[in-house]
Design a protein around this motif. Structure first.
Motif, mmCIF file in Angstrom:
data_model
loop_
_atom_site.group_PDB
_atom_site.id
_atom_site.type_symbol
_atom_site.label_atom_id
_atom_site.label_comp_id
_atom_site.label_asym_id
_atom_site.label_seq_id
_atom_site.Cartn_x
_atom_site.Cartn_y
_atom_site.Cartn_z
ATOM 1 N N UNK A 4 84.440 94.439 44.485
ATOM 2 C CA UNK A 4 83.250 94.073 43.631
ATOM 3 C C UNK A 4 82.198 93.936 43.920
ATOM 4 N N UNK A 5 81.919 93.670 45.255
ATOM 5 C CA UNK A 5 80.610 93.619 45.696
ATOM 6 C C UNK A 5 79.698 94.811 46.196
ATOM 7 N N UNK A 6 78.808 94.951 45.430
ATOM 8 C CA UNK A 6 78.179 96.160 45.521
ATOM 9 C C UNK A 6 77.107 96.479 46.783
ATOM 10 N N UNK A 7 77.242 97.674 47.154
ATOM 11 C CA UNK A 7 76.442 97.875 48.456
ATOM 12 C C UNK A 7 75.297 98.958 48.132
ATOM 13 N N UNK A 8 75.185 99.264 46.972
ATOM 14 C CA UNK A 8 73.879 100.105 46.551
ATOM 15 C C UNK A 8 74.269 101.468 46.676
ATOM 16 N N UNK A 9 73.084 102.266 46.534
ATOM 17 C CA UNK A 9 73.262 103.858 46.802
ATOM 18 C C UNK A 9 73.544 104.062 48.134
ATOM 19 N N UNK A 10 74.396 105.127 48.244
ATOM 20 C CA UNK A 10 74.668 105.705 49.691
ATOM 21 C C UNK A 10 74.339 107.113 49.612
ATOM 22 N N UNK A 11 74.143 107.606 50.851
ATOM 23 C CA UNK A 11 73.917 109.115 51.160
ATOM 24 C C UNK A 11 74.583 109.373 52.243
ATOM 25 N N UNK A 12 75.172 110.608 52.125
ATOM 26 C CA UNK A 12 76.171 111.190 53.311
ATOM 27 C C UNK A 12 75.236 111.822 54.285
ATOM 28 N N UNK A 13 76.017 111.557 55.570
ATOM 29 C CA UNK A 13 75.752 112.416 56.892
ATOM 30 C C UNK A 13 77.028 112.398 57.509
ATOM 31 N N UNK A 14 77.630 113.563 57.528
ATOM 32 C CA UNK A 14 78.980 114.018 58.009
ATOM 33 C C UNK A 14 80.187 113.257 57.341
ATOM 34 N N UNK A 15 80.693 112.717 57.974
ATOM 35 C CA UNK A 15 81.866 111.801 57.293
ATOM 36 C C UNK A 15 81.707 110.347 56.797
ATOM 37 N N UNK A 16 80.369 110.143 56.848
ATOM 38 C CA UNK A 16 79.993 108.655 56.473
ATOM 39 C C UNK A 16 78.784 108.712 55.637
ATOM 40 N N UNK A 17 78.987 107.572 54.579
ATOM 41 C CA UNK A 17 78.153 107.140 53.701
ATOM 42 C C UNK A 17 77.175 106.143 53.938
#
Length: 123
Positions: A99-112
């Protein structure tokens, strides 16, 4: 006034079944073992073999599974049909819920990732 309790045959089994049902993995989730990476605030919390569960639409979890769970785990929830996602994890203290928010993520390959976190999953 005295209340008399009685036992209904099969009631214990029904209570147990109702309690256990939310723990079942939904049919639209595919679980696999793979390699995972969870880095938050420059610290690596999960690296190596772990469970990966991929849901409909591409959202996924790393480190969570019905057979085993890593000390740290994370969720990446995609925003329906876009390249946007939001991340959550169970925190430095390895809480039982992510439940700890990490914020918006963007994808690059297999990672966000974003400036704070990186969550990766490889099969």
């Amino acid at each position: 006034m005295r209340v008399r309790l009685f036992e209904i045959p099969g009631a214990k089994a029904l209570v147990l079944l109702c309690w256990a049902m939310p723990l079942a993995v939904p049919a639209d989730v595919h679980a696999n073992e793979g390699r995972c990476l969870v880095v938050v605030d420059g610290h690596t919390f999960l690296k190596g073999r772990c469970n990966i569960e991929i849901g409909t639409g591409g959202s996924f979890t790393v480190g969570v599974g019905d057979k085993s769970r890593s000390k740290h785990f994370a969720y990446v929830t995609l925003d329906g049909g876009t390249d946007a996602a939001v991340g959550y994890w169970n925190g430095v203290a390895a809480e039982s819920h992510a439940d700890e928010h990490l914020g918006p993520l963007k994808r690059k390959g297999a990672c966000w990732s974003n400036s704070r976190a990186r969550i990766c999953a490889w099969r």
